[in-house]
Design a protein around this motif. Structure first.
Motif, PDB file in Angstrom:
ATOM      1  N   ASP A 226      12.951  63.483  39.144  1.00 44.79           N
ATOM      2  CA  ASP A 226      14.402  63.329  39.349  1.00 44.79           C
ATOM      3  C   ASP A 226      14.673  62.599  40.658  1.00 44.79           C
ATOM      4  O   ASP A 226      15.523  61.714  40.732  1.00 44.79           O
ATOM      5  CB  ASP A 226      15.087  64.700  39.371  1.00 44.79           C
ATOM      6  CG  ASP A 226      14.907  65.441  38.052  1.00 44.79           C
ATOM      7  OD1 ASP A 226      15.208  64.847  37.006  1.00 44.79           O
ATOM      8  OD2 ASP A 226      14.446  66.601  38.083  1.00 44.79           O
ATOM      9  N   LEU A 227      13.925  63.001  41.691  1.00 45.53           N
ATOM     10  CA  LEU A 227      14.060  62.365  43.003  1.00 45.53           C
ATOM     11  C   LEU A 227      13.811  60.859  42.874  1.00 45.53           C
ATOM     12  O   LEU A 227      14.646  60.033  43.283  1.00 45.53           O
ATOM     13  CB  LEU A 227      13.051  63.008  43.974  1.00 45.53           C
ATOM     14  CG  LEU A 227      12.941  62.525  45.418  1.00 45.53           C
ATOM     15  CD1 LEU A 227      12.216  63.594  46.243  1.00 45.53           C
ATOM     16  CD2 LEU A 227      12.199  61.212  45.579  1.00 45.53           C
ATOM     17  N   LYS A 228      12.672  60.507  42.286  1.00 47.91           N
ATOM     18  CA  LYS A 228      12.297  59.099  42.203  1.00 47.91           C
ATOM     19  C   LYS A 228      13.279  58.314  41.332  1.00 47.91           C
ATOM     20  O   LYS A 228      13.727  57.228  41.715  1.00 47.91           O
ATOM     21  CB  LYS A 228      10.875  58.955  41.641  1.00 47.91           C
ATOM     22  CG  LYS A 228       9.810  59.456  42.603  1.00 47.91           C
ATOM     23  CD  LYS A 228       8.412  59.340  42.015  1.00 47.91           C
ATOM     24  CE  LYS A 228       7.936  57.881  41.980  1.00 47.91           C
ATOM     25  NZ  LYS A 228       6.532  57.780  41.515  1.00 47.91           N
ATOM     26  N   GLY A 229      13.611  58.867  40.195  1.00 44.58           N
ATOM     27  CA  GLY A 229      14.517  58.162  39.270  1.00 44.58           C
ATOM     28  C   GLY A 229      15.889  57.941  39.882  1.00 44.58           C
ATOM     29  O   GLY A 229      16.461  56.850  39.789  1.00 44.58           O
ATOM     30  N   THR A 230      16.415  58.989  40.544  1.00 40.74           N
ATOM     31  CA  THR A 230      17.761  58.876  41.121  1.00 40.74           C
ATOM     32  C   THR A 230      17.776  57.860  42.260  1.00 40.74           C
ATOM     33  O   THR A 230      18.640  56.966  42.304  1.00 40.74           O
ATOM     34  CB  THR A 230      18.240  60.249  41.651  1.00 40.74           C
ATOM     35  OG1 THR A 230      18.091  61.221  40.620  1.00 40.74           O
ATOM     36  CG2 THR A 230      19.691  60.184  42.085  1.00 40.74           C
ATOM     37  N   LEU A 231      16.817  57.983  43.192  1.00 45.85           N
ATOM     38  CA  LEU A 231      16.835  57.095  44.357  1.00 45.85           C
ATOM     39  C   LEU A 231      16.555  55.638  43.949  1.00 45.85           C
ATOM     40  O   LEU A 231      17.147  54.709  44.503  1.00 45.85           O
ATOM     41  CB  LEU A 231      15.833  57.569  45.415  1.00 45.85           C
ATOM     42  CG  LEU A 231      16.223  58.898  46.084  1.00 45.85           C
ATOM     43  CD1 LEU A 231      15.145  59.345  47.065  1.00 45.85           C
ATOM     44  CD2 LEU A 231      17.584  58.788  46.790  1.00 45.85           C
ATOM     45  N   ASP A 232      15.697  55.439  42.957  1.00 49.73           N
ATOM     46  CA  ASP A 232      15.451  54.085  42.458  1.00 49.73           C
ATOM     47  C   ASP A 232      16.736  53.491  41.853  1.00 49.73           C
ATOM     48  O   ASP A 232      17.089  52.339  42.114  1.00 49.73           O
ATOM     49  CB  ASP A 232      14.322  54.106  41.419  1.00 49.73           C
ATOM     50  CG  ASP A 232      13.984  52.707  40.930  1.00 49.73           C
ATOM     51  OD1 ASP A 232      13.369  51.951  41.704  1.00 49.73           O
ATOM     52  OD2 ASP A 232      14.350  52.362  39.782  1.00 49.73           O
ATOM     53  N   ALA A 233      17.449  54.314  41.099  1.00 55.65           N
ATOM     54  CA  ALA A 233      18.696  53.843  40.476  1.00 55.65           C
ATOM     55  C   ALA A 233      19.744  53.501  41.541  1.00 55.65           C
ATOM     56  O   ALA A 233      20.477  52.511  41.431  1.00 55.65           O
ATOM     57  CB  ALA A 233      19.238  54.903  39.519  1.00 55.65           C
ATOM     58  N   VAL A 234      19.807  54.338  42.591  1.00 58.19           N
ATOM     59  CA  VAL A 234      20.778  54.087  43.659  1.00 58.19           C
ATOM     60  C   VAL A 234      20.474  52.753  44.342  1.00 58.19           C
ATOM     61  O   VAL A 234      21.379  51.942  44.605  1.00 58.19           O
ATOM     62  CB  VAL A 234      20.766  55.236  44.700  1.00 58.19           C
ATOM     63  CG1 VAL A 234      21.557  54.857  45.944  1.00 58.19           C
ATOM     64  CG2 VAL A 234      21.315  56.512  44.081  1.00 58.19           C
ATOM     65  N   MET A 235      19.204  52.490  44.629  1.00 63.17           N
ATOM     66  CA  MET A 235      18.828  51.240  45.304  1.00 63.17           C
ATOM     67  C   MET A 235      19.138  50.018  44.442  1.00 63.17           C
ATOM     68  O   MET A 235      19.568  48.983  44.927  1.00 63.17           O
ATOM     69  CB  MET A 235      17.335  51.258  45.673  1.00 63.17           C
ATOM     70  CG  MET A 235      17.027  52.221  46.793  1.00 63.17           C
ATOM     71  SD  MET A 235      17.991  51.826  48.299  1.00 63.17           S
ATOM     72  CE  MET A 235      18.582  53.453  48.747  1.00 63.17           C
ATOM     73  N   LYS A 236      18.945  50.154  43.119  1.00 69.98           N
ATOM     74  CA  LYS A 236      19.253  49.037  42.215  1.00 69.98           C
ATOM     75  C   LYS A 236      20.759  48.778  42.180  1.00 69.98           C
ATOM     76  O   LYS A 236      21.200  47.634  42.136  1.00 69.98           O
ATOM     77  CB  LYS A 236      18.719  49.331  40.805  1.00 69.98           C
ATOM     78  CG  LYS A 236      17.199  49.175  40.703  1.00 69.98           C
ATOM     79  CD  LYS A 236      16.735  49.353  39.264  1.00 69.98           C
ATOM     80  CE  LYS A 236      15.333  48.780  39.026  1.00 69.98           C
ATOM     81  NZ  LYS A 236      14.283  49.412  39.819  1.00 69.98           N
ATOM     82  N   LYS A 237      21.539  49.855  42.225  1.00 68.74           N
ATOM     83  CA  LYS A 237      23.005  49.689  42.242  1.00 68.74           C
ATOM     84  C   LYS A 237      23.446  49.038  43.543  1.00 68.74           C
ATOM     85  O   LYS A 237      24.339  48.202  43.574  1.00 68.74           O
ATOM     86  CB  LYS A 237      23.694  51.048  42.104  1.00 68.74           C
ATOM     87  CG  LYS A 237      23.714  51.583  40.692  1.00 68.74           C
ATOM     88  CD  LYS A 237      25.064  52.270  40.415  1.00 68.74           C
ATOM     89  CE  LYS A 237      25.308  52.506  38.939  1.00 68.74           C
ATOM     90  NZ  LYS A 237      24.566  53.653  38.413  1.00 68.74           N
ATOM     91  N   LEU A 238      22.792  49.431  44.638  1.00 66.54           N
ATOM     92  CA  LEU A 238      23.211  48.955  45.961  1.00 66.54           C
ATOM     93  C   LEU A 238      22.740  47.525  46.225  1.00 66.54           C
ATOM     94  O   LEU A 238      23.495  46.693  46.722  1.00 66.54           O
ATOM     95  CB  LEU A 238      22.641  49.906  47.024  1.00 66.54           C
ATOM     96  CG  LEU A 238      23.162  49.748  48.448  1.00 66.54           C
ATOM     97  CD1 LEU A 238      24.663  50.027  48.509  1.00 66.54           C
ATOM     98  CD2 LEU A 238      22.415  50.703  49.384  1.00 66.54           C
ATOM     99  N   TYR A 239      21.512  47.244  45.904  1.00 72.01           N
ATOM    100  CA  TYR A 239      20.919  45.956  46.281  1.00 72.01           C
ATOM    101  C   TYR A 239      20.708  44.996  45.117  1.00 72.01           C
ATOM    102  O   TYR A 239      20.240  43.882  45.307  1.00 72.01           O
ATOM    103  CB  TYR A 239      19.563  46.203  46.965  1.00 72.01           C
ATOM    104  CG  TYR A 239      19.686  46.809  48.341  1.00 72.01           C
ATOM    105  CD1 TYR A 239      20.577  46.297  49.278  1.00 72.01           C
ATOM    106  CD2 TYR A 239      18.891  47.894  48.709  1.00 72.01           C
ATOM    107  CE1 TYR A 239      20.676  46.860  50.536  1.00 72.01           C
ATOM    108  CE2 TYR A 239      18.988  48.452  49.975  1.00 72.01           C
ATOM    109  CZ  TYR A 239      19.883  47.926  50.878  1.00 72.01           C
ATOM    110  OH  TYR A 239      19.978  48.466  52.129  1.00 72.01           O
TER     111      TYR A 239
END
Ligand code: DAH
Length: 341
Positions: A226-239
């Motif tokens: 969950d940690l990895k999936g969420t943070l990866d998704a956030v970075m893709k949305k941001l950058y």
């Protein structure tokens, strides 16, 4: 008598029609038509006239009065029209003139990024929390599994506010994890942005005050995936969707296991360049599964609940987002810099 009346008519009408303003006009009205006015005076002399002359003179006198009154009325109208025109001319606003623009500022670039991140997390069901910058050592360290004697608690790194080291300026936003767990019902999904303080010298990448965002999820069955999936998704949305992330093992006292997340360098695509100091990757945040000791300290049953957390530096995120090379630019507030965003 008739002649006197006619003279009076001529002189008075001409004076009235040339009266320069309404005060002068009023003075003329009194002068000619007032109780002690010139026309009145003449009429008082009617008695001296022969009987047969009186009707004609009387008629003439009435005519003269009427004409003088007309002249006054018409002059009064002309004067008030002229005053109106003068006022209109004096008070005219030229709507085509260029205005004086009030200088309004705009959002600081770092808060632009903060708002974007908040939006992303709110969209994922997180709530935004706020907490104290003057914090108890208990919350900043002890309850985060960082006991007395731990190097992070050194006086040389931390702004303590009391001799007994019990109160300090928070060195991280992680105490918000504890504050959330102590005050919120489960499950919890929260992010907590804010200022943090460390005894750092100012240079291109350091400042004694900077900003972090803490994030935490506590629920049943929460895992590192969950940690990895969420943070990866956030970075893709941001950058951007083509952003590549990686997770490296690390150590933090309050998470187990712990990791750091890097984002592949946007400049060189991972080959290595000055921006990423030849690494190909840029470190973005620390994260991990919330340590059972921390959960238990907040009264959470670790048999049922687990959680993950992260903390990231906001300045660094903004620097990457807007390709800003020097941290000091973010704090100096030079409008020539700020206006570019
Ligand atoms: N508080 C850490 C720091 O200031 C960052 C951090 C690491 C936060 C791991 C976390 C975490 O929530 O799980 O360096």
């Amino acid at each position: 008598m008739k002649q006197m009346l006619q003279e009076l008519r001529e002189v008075s009408v001409s004076a009235i029609l040339n009266a320069p303003d309404s005060d002068a006009l009023e003075a003329l009205r009194i002068q000619y038509l007032g109780k002690k006015g010139e026309l009145t005076k003449l009429l008082k002399q009617m008695g001296r006239l022969a009987e047969e002359e009186r009707p004609a003179v009387g008629q003439l006198a009435n005519q003269v009065r009427a004409e003088v009154e007309d002249a006054i009325a018409s002059r009064r109208a002309a004067l008030s029209e002229r005053m109106l025109q003068a006022r209109l001319a004096a008070e005219t606003v030229d709507v085509t003139m260029p205005g004086t623009r009030a200088a309004i500022g705009h959002e600081h670039p770092m808060y632009v990024v903060l708002d974007e991140i908040k939006d992303i997390f709110i969209g994922m069901g997180f709530e935004i929390l706020d907490g104290p910058e003057v914090e108890q050592s208990d919350y900043n360290f002890t309850k985060l599994n960082t006991d007395e004697g731990h190097p992070a608690r050194e006086w040389s790194d931390t702004f303590y506010l009391t001799e007994d080291s019990s109160i300090l300026l928070r060195t991280q936003t992680s105490p918000m994890q504890v504050r959330a767990m102590e005050s919120k019902p489960l499950p919890i999904r929260m992010v907590a942005p804010g200022r943090v303080y460390r005894k750092d010298e100012v240079d291109a990448t350091h400042s004694p005050m900077f900003h972090q965002i803490e994030g935490m999820v506590i629920d049943k069955g929460v895992t590192m995936a969950d940690l990895k999936g969420t943070l990866d998704a956030v970075m893709k949305k941001l950058y951007g969707e083509d952003t590549v992330t990686r997770f490296r093992p690390h150590h933090f006292p309050f998470t187990e296991p712990s990791c750091e997340m890097d984002v592949q360098c946007h400049k060189c695509g991972g080959r290595g360049c000055p921006t990423c100091k030849g690494e190909g990757w840029i470190e973005i945040l620390g994260a991990g599964m919330v340590h059972p000791k921390v959960l238990e300290g907040c009264g959470i049953d670790t048999e049922v609940y687990s959680g993950w957390a992260f903390g990231m530096g906001l300045e660094r995120l903004a620097m990457r987002r807007f390709r800003i090379s020097d941290l000091r630019l973010i704090f100096e507030n030079d409008v020539r810099f700020l206006e570019q965003f």
